[in-house]
Scaffold this motif. Sequence first.
Motif, mmCIF file in Angstrom:
data_model
loop_
_atom_site.group_PDB
_atom_site.id
_atom_site.type_symbol
_atom_site.label_atom_id
_atom_site.label_comp_id
_atom_site.label_asym_id
_atom_site.label_seq_id
_atom_site.Cartn_x
_atom_site.Cartn_y
_atom_site.Cartn_z
ATOM 1 N N ILE A 157 5.678 9.547 5.664
ATOM 2 C CA ILE A 157 4.649 10.269 6.434
ATOM 3 C C ILE A 157 3.272 9.633 6.164
ATOM 4 O O ILE A 157 2.517 9.336 7.083
ATOM 5 C CB ILE A 157 4.646 11.773 6.045
ATOM 6 C CG1 ILE A 157 5.983 12.422 6.463
ATOM 7 C CG2 ILE A 157 3.462 12.498 6.674
ATOM 8 C CD1 ILE A 157 6.237 13.805 5.849
ATOM 9 N N GLU A 158 2.987 9.398 4.897
ATOM 10 C CA GLU A 158 1.700 8.821 4.502
ATOM 11 C C GLU A 158 1.504 7.409 5.059
ATOM 12 O O GLU A 158 0.378 6.972 5.296
ATOM 13 C CB GLU A 158 1.589 8.765 2.973
ATOM 14 C CG GLU A 158 1.277 10.094 2.333
ATOM 15 C CD GLU A 158 -0.069 10.638 2.790
ATOM 16 O OE1 GLU A 158 -1.079 9.922 2.641
ATOM 17 O OE2 GLU A 158 -0.099 11.770 3.328
ATOM 18 N N SER A 159 2.597 6.707 5.248
ATOM 19 C CA SER A 159 2.480 5.311 5.676
ATOM 20 C C SER A 159 1.864 5.195 7.065
ATOM 21 O O SER A 159 1.343 4.142 7.445
ATOM 22 C CB SER A 159 3.845 4.617 5.645
ATOM 23 O OG SER A 159 4.655 5.080 6.707
ATOM 24 N N LYS A 160 1.897 6.269 7.835
ATOM 25 C CA LYS A 160 1.300 6.213 9.183
ATOM 26 C C LYS A 160 -0.187 5.846 9.100
ATOM 27 O O LYS A 160 -0.663 4.985 9.816
ATOM 28 C CB LYS A 160 1.466 7.564 9.887
ATOM 29 C CG LYS A 160 2.889 7.806 10.393
ATOM 30 C CD LYS A 160 3.015 9.137 11.098
ATOM 31 C CE LYS A 160 2.260 9.137 12.429
ATOM 32 N NZ LYS A 160 2.437 10.431 13.125
ATOM 33 N N LYS A 161 -0.891 6.515 8.195
ATOM 34 C CA LYS A 161 -2.333 6.240 8.045
ATOM 35 C C LYS A 161 -2.544 4.794 7.601
ATOM 36 O O LYS A 161 -3.468 4.117 8.057
ATOM 37 C CB LYS A 161 -2.933 7.174 6.984
ATOM 38 C CG LYS A 161 -3.070 8.588 7.450
ATOM 39 C CD LYS A 161 -3.771 9.417 6.350
ATOM 40 C CE LYS A 161 -3.158 10.808 6.305
ATOM 41 N NZ LYS A 161 -2.783 11.279 4.977
ATOM 42 N N ILE A 162 -1.698 4.370 6.691
ATOM 43 C CA ILE A 162 -1.850 3.022 6.129
ATOM 44 C C ILE A 162 -1.663 1.971 7.226
ATOM 45 O O ILE A 162 -2.435 1.021 7.335
ATOM 46 C CB ILE A 162 -0.838 2.825 4.972
ATOM 47 C CG1 ILE A 162 -1.194 3.785 3.828
ATOM 48 C CG2 ILE A 162 -0.804 1.379 4.509
ATOM 49 C CD1 ILE A 162 -0.127 3.915 2.760
ATOM 50 N N ARG A 196 0.829 -1.208 0.000
ATOM 51 C CA ARG A 196 0.000 0.000 0.000
ATOM 52 C C ARG A 196 0.866 1.262 0.000
ATOM 53 O O ARG A 196 0.629 2.216 -0.727
ATOM 54 C CB ARG A 196 -0.872 -0.061 1.241
ATOM 55 C CG ARG A 196 -2.280 0.475 1.259
ATOM 56 C CD ARG A 196 -2.996 0.391 -0.013
ATOM 57 N NE ARG A 196 -3.331 1.773 -0.422
ATOM 58 C CZ ARG A 196 -4.163 2.542 0.237
ATOM 59 N NH1 ARG A 196 -4.847 2.089 1.285
ATOM 60 N NH2 ARG A 196 -4.387 3.778 -0.131
ATOM 61 N N SER A 197 1.894 1.240 0.840
ATOM 62 C CA SER A 197 2.722 2.447 0.992
ATOM 63 C C SER A 197 3.853 2.489 -0.033
ATOM 64 O O SER A 197 4.518 3.503 -0.172
ATOM 65 C CB SER A 197 3.307 2.505 2.391
ATOM 66 O OG SER A 197 4.143 1.390 2.607
ATOM 67 N N GLN A 204 9.914 13.046 -2.027
ATOM 68 C CA GLN A 204 8.764 12.146 -2.246
ATOM 69 C C GLN A 204 8.850 10.927 -1.341
ATOM 70 O O GLN A 204 7.850 10.445 -0.817
ATOM 71 C CB GLN A 204 8.730 11.678 -3.702
ATOM 72 C CG GLN A 204 8.321 12.763 -4.671
ATOM 73 C CD GLN A 204 8.350 12.272 -6.109
ATOM 74 O OE1 GLN A 204 8.603 11.103 -6.376
ATOM 75 N NE2 GLN A 204 8.095 13.171 -7.031
ATOM 76 N N GLU A 241 7.763 11.834 1.995
ATOM 77 C CA GLU A 241 6.303 11.951 2.025
ATOM 78 C C GLU A 241 5.656 10.567 2.152
ATOM 79 O O GLU A 241 4.675 10.395 2.866
ATOM 80 C CB GLU A 241 5.823 12.657 0.749
ATOM 81 C CG GLU A 241 4.388 13.135 0.789
ATOM 82 C CD GLU A 241 4.124 14.156 1.885
ATOM 83 O OE1 GLU A 241 5.078 14.824 2.337
ATOM 84 O OE2 GLU A 241 2.954 14.260 2.305
ATOM 85 N N ALA A 242 6.232 9.609 1.455
ATOM 86 C CA ALA A 242 5.688 8.243 1.526
ATOM 87 C C ALA A 242 5.756 7.724 2.960
ATOM 88 O O ALA A 242 4.834 7.057 3.443
ATOM 89 C CB ALA A 242 6.471 7.323 0.588
#
Lengths: 307, 392
Positions: free
Chosen positions: B229-234, B157-158, B223, B226-227
């Motif tokens: 950072i985004e992986s926290k939600k995932i 996902r991440s 980038q 950022e990935a």
Amino acid sequence: MANLKELSERKELLVGGHRLCPGCAAGIIARQVLLAAKEPVVVVTSTGCLEVATTIFPYSAWKVPWFHNAFENAASTISGIEAAYRSLKRKGKIDKEIRFIAFGGDGGTYDIGLQALSGAVERGHRFLYICYNNQAYMNTGIQRSSATPKGASTTTAPAGTVIPGKIQFRKDLTRIMVAHQIPYAATATAGKWNDLITKVEKALATDGPSFMDILSSCRLGWGHPPEQTLTIGRLAADTCFWPLYEVVAGEYHLTYKPKKKRPVTEWLKTQARFKHLFKPENKGLIDTIQNYVDEQWQKLLKLCGEE
Amino acid sequence: MSEKRMAKTANEAIAEAMRQINPDVVAAYPITPATEIVQIFSQFVADGKVTTEFVPVESEHSAMSAVVGASLAGARAMTATSSQGLALMWEILYIASALRLPVIMPMVNRALSAPINIHCDHSDSMGARDSGWIQLYSESVQETYDNVIQAVRIAERSLLPVMVTTDGFILSHCLELLTPLLDKEAKDFIGEYRPKNFLLDTEHPFTVGALDLQDYYFEHKRQEAEAMIESKKIILKIGEEFERKFGRRYEFFEDYKVIDSEVATVVIGSAAGTTKVVVDQLREEKIKAGLLKLRVFRPFPAEELKELLKNVKVIAVLDRADSLNAVSGPLFSEIRNALYDLEERPKIVNYIYGLGGRDIGLKEIHSIYEDLEEINRTGKIKSLLTYLGVRE
Ligand SMILES: Cc1ncc(C[n+]2csc(CCOP(=O)(O)OP(=O)(O)O)c2C)c(N)n1
Ligand code: SF4
Ligand SMILES: [Mg+2]
């Protein structure tokens, strides 16, 4: 035998616009190798001149799937790719034939990547490993490698007032590959295009690992005018400094026998890296090199049953 | 849901998870205490229990290189290692993450040489903390297994590689009760791997690993950041789904009575189990003790940690690794950093323990809470960093 007309009609898979030096043999070799491939190919290249000069982001000279991982791992990287191919093919997720080619410089092959190459060949992956061999670490500024010939001046084994360039003879990597019982191994040189392409065709048709050590002049590191690249490549074969042969399932075959074997000095004098050898005090060294070339040639003739 | 309980070591549980994942490619190399994972898995291959292409490479450097190649080629790819093996992979760890490859790697924590030692500490994975890999730590065999299963989803996902760690010998070789998922449950949870771009798609050739200079490198690294950072939600979303389906809760960390505690520890890995026993004892004595067990170290859940720890009076961070930076262990730096923005900051101290597998027991952990209580009483920190359980 490759057919020139037919080759000229094939699609170019390594295109111009890259930043290799004018007269660099590496680009010529890579292009000819790709022309020889009949099936789609996936290419891996180790860190070095070929990689750096063909792919400065966002540009790429490659029209094939191409991957640079790191310096010493072209062979292990292609192992993984080939394993993925076998796995996905078995599971029915891929159905076409694909060939796998790894390009490595002599540094990435003879030295830092030798372990990975040995492992990949022993495991028997189906791939062609091409060493484009310019006999030094060119990308970092002409340092010696174990492929550098005796007497050559490089920036880490320079010709000085006491030491006349590289002291050691070069490693014989093709024979090391043969010791792995590799199904196909060969040498080639830029300038003998037909010999080169024919060997690539055979290598790619081999069901298992194959290896080619291709002499690749570096006009910067060797010190010669750019238009001399192919002549010098042929001269290497004509002086038997770089004999052309192949080893198929352990059987040695000479693929080119010069009509008249020329003295090694003819090869040495074309390149600035050997210039110091022609000083009177280094005469003995030239003799040593000539003797070594003769000895190696005799051994090879014997292996090829040519005596 | 599965009712089947069995006794398994963490190595066996990891191999079992890998059997259920049935990766397209596994490339691996033996190293104590992770060797068994590869051995058991090789037997699965030999017995046809998986359809994986197993690549018995000649080194860990080649293992990571091959797995990177396989992943880019379009395969679901895994390896497993420990300690020196991870150290040898170092160069390629950064390449796996920067190329955004969802590689999954169980990593059995073991001390780094020299001196050579085969037992548990966290120096190996802590050293890889800036390599762009997601890191999930496990307290038990069950958590190790559950983390490996979730890692596949998190990675894909991440588009970041995930390292799942387990404590060498303490978990890797100790039998605990494991409730694995049923094969079908695991398969359904993990799903099919469908990469968008892959090398074997020869009709759509692309170039990967190009030279990237001053004009683009920074954007590409940005980038990647950022990935992460985004992986926290995932990670949270997949944890929720896992809990919904299988009843076991997975978040960034476990709050073990921290919420109303005055003194608390922050612990990673198997020592958390021992610490829970101590917390329970202290609670019976009406001491407001708590434990924060960190599961996700990368991405680092700084905000969430701050929220939970803000009302604690005194905190001890336990590091099973030393940064050798003349200040503290690696976890301590990050926890203290996370608390900096609080108006009223808890007092905080660091304990480095258990290097090279040195045992840590109830007594040692108890002594930490005694120190914390003393700091709470006197308001004074005698020693910011304590090497616990070492002859000095
Ligand atoms: C692990 C590692 N060590 C060193 C380097 C630096 N380096 C990059 S290319 C290179 C030399 C490449 O030589 P070769 O393989 O012969 O290729 P050439 O440049 O000559 O074509 C070196 C030393 C590197 N990139 N990675
Ligand atoms: S330095 Fe040599 S090998 Fe490199 S691009 Fe120039 S000619 Fe080719
Ligand atoms: Mg070179």
